[in-house]
Write a protein that holds these residues in place. Structure first.
Motif, PDB file in Angstrom:
ATOM      1  N   GLU A  65       4.452  42.008 -60.322  1.00 57.50           N
ATOM      2  CA  GLU A  65       5.204  42.195 -59.076  1.00 57.50           C
ATOM      3  C   GLU A  65       4.767  43.484 -58.385  1.00 57.50           C
ATOM      4  O   GLU A  65       4.651  43.537 -57.157  1.00 57.50           O
ATOM      5  CB  GLU A  65       6.710  42.216 -59.352  1.00 57.50           C
ATOM      6  CG  GLU A  65       7.245  40.964 -60.046  1.00 57.50           C
ATOM      7  CD  GLU A  65       6.978  39.686 -59.257  1.00 57.50           C
ATOM      8  OE1 GLU A  65       6.633  39.765 -58.064  1.00 57.50           O
ATOM      9  OE2 GLU A  65       7.097  38.596 -59.841  1.00 57.50           O
ATOM     10  N   VAL A  69       3.428  43.877 -54.485  1.00 59.34           N
ATOM     11  CA  VAL A  69       4.014  44.834 -53.535  1.00 59.34           C
ATOM     12  C   VAL A  69       2.949  45.806 -53.024  1.00 59.34           C
ATOM     13  O   VAL A  69       2.746  45.970 -51.810  1.00 59.34           O
ATOM     14  CB  VAL A  69       5.175  45.621 -54.201  1.00 59.34           C
ATOM     15  CG1 VAL A  69       5.638  46.767 -53.311  1.00 59.34           C
ATOM     16  CG2 VAL A  69       6.337  44.682 -54.524  1.00 59.34           C
ATOM     17  N   SER A  72      -0.107  45.043 -50.549  1.00 56.82           N
ATOM     18  CA  SER A  72       0.171  44.750 -49.143  1.00 56.82           C
ATOM     19  C   SER A  72      -0.352  45.858 -48.224  1.00 56.82           C
ATOM     20  O   SER A  72      -0.655  45.610 -47.063  1.00 56.82           O
ATOM     21  CB  SER A  72       1.677  44.554 -48.931  1.00 56.82           C
ATOM     22  OG  SER A  72       2.370  45.767 -49.135  1.00 56.82           O
ATOM     23  N   GLN A  75      -3.833  45.139 -47.100  1.00 55.88           N
ATOM     24  CA  GLN A  75      -3.780  43.943 -46.242  1.00 55.88           C
ATOM     25  C   GLN A  75      -3.524  44.335 -44.787  1.00 55.88           C
ATOM     26  O   GLN A  75      -4.176  43.838 -43.864  1.00 55.88           O
ATOM     27  CB  GLN A  75      -2.664  43.034 -46.777  1.00 55.88           C
ATOM     28  CG  GLN A  75      -2.445  41.763 -45.999  1.00 55.88           C
ATOM     29  CD  GLN A  75      -1.463  40.832 -46.722  1.00 55.88           C
ATOM     30  OE1 GLN A  75      -1.340  40.860 -47.948  1.00 55.88           O
ATOM     31  NE2 GLN A  75      -0.766  40.001 -45.981  1.00 55.88           N
TER      32      GLN A  75
ATOM     33  N   SER B  72       2.783  40.796 -44.563  1.00 62.45           N
ATOM     34  CA  SER B  72       2.872  41.711 -45.697  1.00 62.45           C
ATOM     35  C   SER B  72       4.305  42.176 -45.943  1.00 62.45           C
ATOM     36  O   SER B  72       4.662  42.526 -47.063  1.00 62.45           O
ATOM     37  CB  SER B  72       1.954  42.915 -45.481  1.00 62.45           C
ATOM     38  OG  SER B  72       2.429  43.704 -44.401  1.00 62.45           O
ATOM     39  N   GLN B  75       6.067  39.940 -48.349  1.00 58.27           N
ATOM     40  CA  GLN B  75       5.414  40.081 -49.649  1.00 58.27           C
ATOM     41  C   GLN B  75       6.044  41.230 -50.435  1.00 58.27           C
ATOM     42  O   GLN B  75       6.338  41.093 -51.620  1.00 58.27           O
ATOM     43  CB  GLN B  75       3.919  40.338 -49.396  1.00 58.27           C
ATOM     44  CG  GLN B  75       3.085  40.559 -50.637  1.00 58.27           C
ATOM     45  CD  GLN B  75       1.592  40.594 -50.294  1.00 58.27           C
ATOM     46  OE1 GLN B  75       1.142  39.988 -49.316  1.00 58.27           O
ATOM     47  NE2 GLN B  75       0.813  41.298 -51.104  1.00 58.27           N
ATOM     48  N   VAL B  76       6.282  42.348 -49.745  1.00 59.93           N
ATOM     49  CA  VAL B  76       6.883  43.517 -50.390  1.00 59.93           C
ATOM     50  C   VAL B  76       8.292  43.190 -50.887  1.00 59.93           C
ATOM     51  O   VAL B  76       8.637  43.448 -52.044  1.00 59.93           O
ATOM     52  CB  VAL B  76       6.908  44.713 -49.412  1.00 59.93           C
ATOM     53  CG1 VAL B  76       7.743  45.859 -49.974  1.00 59.93           C
ATOM     54  CG2 VAL B  76       5.491  45.180 -49.114  1.00 59.93           C
ATOM     55  N   GLY B  79       8.364  40.879 -54.026  1.00 55.81           N
ATOM     56  CA  GLY B  79       8.034  41.588 -55.269  1.00 55.81           C
ATOM     57  C   GLY B  79       9.183  42.470 -55.733  1.00 55.81           C
ATOM     58  O   GLY B  79       9.539  42.478 -56.914  1.00 55.81           O
TER      59      GLY B  79
END
Lengths: 417, 417
Positions: A65, A69, A72, A75, B72, B75-76, B79
């Motif tokens: 995980e 996190v 990103s 990204q 993103s 995504q954070v 997680g």
């Protein structure tokens, strides 16, 4: 025309203004006719924020995980740089680790790259499209994001350069190259035009913070010519030397270095602590009994020296550990089985390691003796010495670090071109 | 035991404290023996920041890069929620759009979900692992991230609920359900226990901002029972009604609503502007000649009324557009081909649309007449009227909005259970 991989770290992409600056560096290379891939880090501060979130959510967080996190950050930068390049009329697209894919062994948060599928990347680059690649990340066998550990973007860049057979991997950073020593200590430290992989490896692991050790290892294994240069130079008119080449330091195979220096640089590290075990009973297996538990606890023991003491039946052992592991190491020694008899344990965090590095040493004797004499003449006491083919490391009182570095830099005439 | 999809928006996951609160809601459902998937938005403010970055990088940014940047945020959160759930002893893992995968049509920044591969998700959920899914995102045929447009996490949640055959999709939000009207205007507005999909669709598109219109459409098509509830209720002891059921509003098929109300709610929207074209030459193709160019310019024309004027040879046309498109619409009208003769163009932004909604209207006459009389008795002038099977919309002077809403809420006795 060449194929280039350019890498920009967190401070070089800290905000949109700096990302625009990066885009101009990239455009310059594209305009010169090169095929270009760019590897980017997260905007500076972002990774620390994301790591902080994970720690605050749970001290013992799931590394899978954590990877989702933290990855990103790169990204975001990759997308923003692609947009900025397009706005300058440069064709570009972003690539995430899982899209290429950059395959890893799946060891979450400390993954190693196992392979990169480059055909699609190469095809796009050949058509003139800049590949903007999120650094620091790949995909594991579990189909999940795995990150390469802190500073992993350097490693991404070198691995990609190897995969696409790049002519050069340019690492843009906040310094304009690798110096003979830390310019904050020695004002006339000189930028090196070329450094051999082996030398850079010693410099990187000894405290010169320009490049991650892993990326240098990878560059050496794959023979990736790696060029350290400044991201703060004017993108449109970068500094060049008298031969018209960009200013920076090329890390390359030693065969490419025509005039080899006896000594290339002086590195130092204050992140050292010394532990001395006195009158340890001298019997077979004693070293394993002491260093086994330290290794099991992930303490990275560096210098080790063992002497027979006066009585001939016991031995004195001195070694160094990272400063952060000092107290833990003392506790581990304290908890050793009673089978290992140690009369006295002492130690100090006030030590520093100074190293003299140069591939020229291999074929020249006397380099070490010269160092010892110079330090002695300055009244600097040598506590420990370790050597390798291309390096001499000396442990001294931390208070003398700067004096020792200046002294060594001067006796090997590193300030002279 | 049921299979549930829970969705939490940006304000519900705004910081680590709130994420912990969300985790407790999830744990409660897991402890009750349910199979659970959770869909999360980005932490509030994050998406706006990322959108701002893209805009600042380039006004005309590539939607594919925008998607990579903006996705993103979810995504954070995914997680971090997985980590937090694990810290509470709940088995959980995060899923990104490309990992499931959630397939879309690839229309970047406005993608529609075309399919969700659910077997792996279902297998993990059946084993008791909570699936924490990043909302708002999927993967297109181009193997790149595509986002669903703002508010897309509601749509993600409903689509996933349909794909896994969930018994219910719980939308946790900052209100505890759908009300008969805006409680800020009518203090005795009442929370509805159940609303039919068709009614909710009208309420959502008419300005009740609880749920995205697209998600309600999707829920209706797939028959996903959608429950709107508060994320700020105590996770460990949520409010229940007299039947022991959690407090909130269930959006469901009308067959499930035993006691159908004549009128369910009063919606309003101040985001309306009115444009009147006087003495337009009345000939075939005139409407297409006016509304075609508006549609081509993406202006969403809402209410349209056309009357024959006194002379019998010309016609008056009045229609409404979103306030933000008012000036642009006037300019478009101004630039119409001279083939369309319009004597006078006028308009106003000081208008509001008030709507009476209820599936009961289908089988009852007189609902509209009752509204007109009540508004007339208050001296509120009706500018435009449009009706559908389950809705009456009335355009009035914006100054009378609150009075009109209160009047209508009262005459249909919506404050009484």
């Amino acid at each position: 025309m060449a194929r280039l991989v350019l890498k920009f770290g967190g401070t070089s992409v800290a905000d949109l203004g700096r990302i625009r600056n990066v885009a101009r560096h990239v455009k310059r290379e594209v305009d010169a006719g090169h095929e270009v891939a760019v590897v980017v880090s997260a905007m500076s501060g972002v990774t620390n924020q994301l790591v902080g979130y994970c720690r605050d959510a749970s001290v013992l967080h799931d590394a899978r995980e954590y990877d989702a996190v933290v990855a990103s950050g790169e990204q975001v930068t990759a997308g923003l740089l692609a947009i900025t390049l397009q706005s300058l009329g440069v064709e570009a697209r972003s690539w995430l680790g899982w899209q290429i894919p950059i395959r890893t062994d799946g060891a979450h948060s400390v993954a190693r790259i196992t392979g990169i599928d480059s055909p699609l990347l190469l095809e796009r680059m050949a058509k003139g499209q800049v590949a903007v690649i999120a650094g620091f990340q790949g995909i594991g066998p579990d189909n999940r994001i795995s990150t390469l550990g802190r500073g992993g973007s350097d490693t991404s860049a070198v691995a990609i350069a190897a995969a696409v057979g790049a002519d050069r991997c340019d690492i843009y950073t906040d310094v304009d190259g690798v110096y003979t020593t830390d310019p904050r200590i020695v004002s006339n430290a000189r930028r090196l035009d070329k450094v051999a992989f082996e030398e850079m490896l010693e410099m990187a692991s000894l405290g010169a913070k320009v490049l991650q050790v892993r990326s240098v290892e990878l560059a050496m294994v794959h023979g990736v010519r790696t060029f350290v240069r400044s991201s703060f130079a004017d993108p449109d008119a970068p500094q060049v030397n008298e031969r018209g080449e960009p200013v920076g330091t090329l890390i390359c195979d030693e065969d490419e270095i025509v005039e080899k220096q006896l000594v290339t640089g002086i590195a130092y590290s204050k992140d050292e602590a010394k532990i001395t075990l006195r009158r340890v009973q001298d019997k077979p297996g004693i070293a394993a009994g002491i260093f086994g538990p330290l290794a099991a606890a992930n303490v990275n023991v560096d210098m080790i020296v063992q002497n027979i003491s006066e009585d001939g039946r016991t031995t004195d052992i001195t070694f160094t550990v990272p400063t952060a592991d000092y107290e833990r190491s003392l506790a581990l020694i304290d908890g050793l089985s009673s089978a290992i008899s140690i009369e006295q344990v002492s130690g100090s965090k006030d030590v520093a390691k100074v190293s003299v590095i140069g591939i020229g040493m291999r074929s020249h004797a006397g380099v070490a003796a010269q160092a010892f004499e110079a330090l002695a003449s300055r009244g600097i006491n040598i506590q420990l010495i370790t050597t390798s083919e291309i390096k001499i490391s000396i442990l001294i009182d931390a208070a003398y670090t700067e004096l020792a570095v200046r002294t060594l830099h001067s006796i090997y005439e590193l300030d002279k071109t």
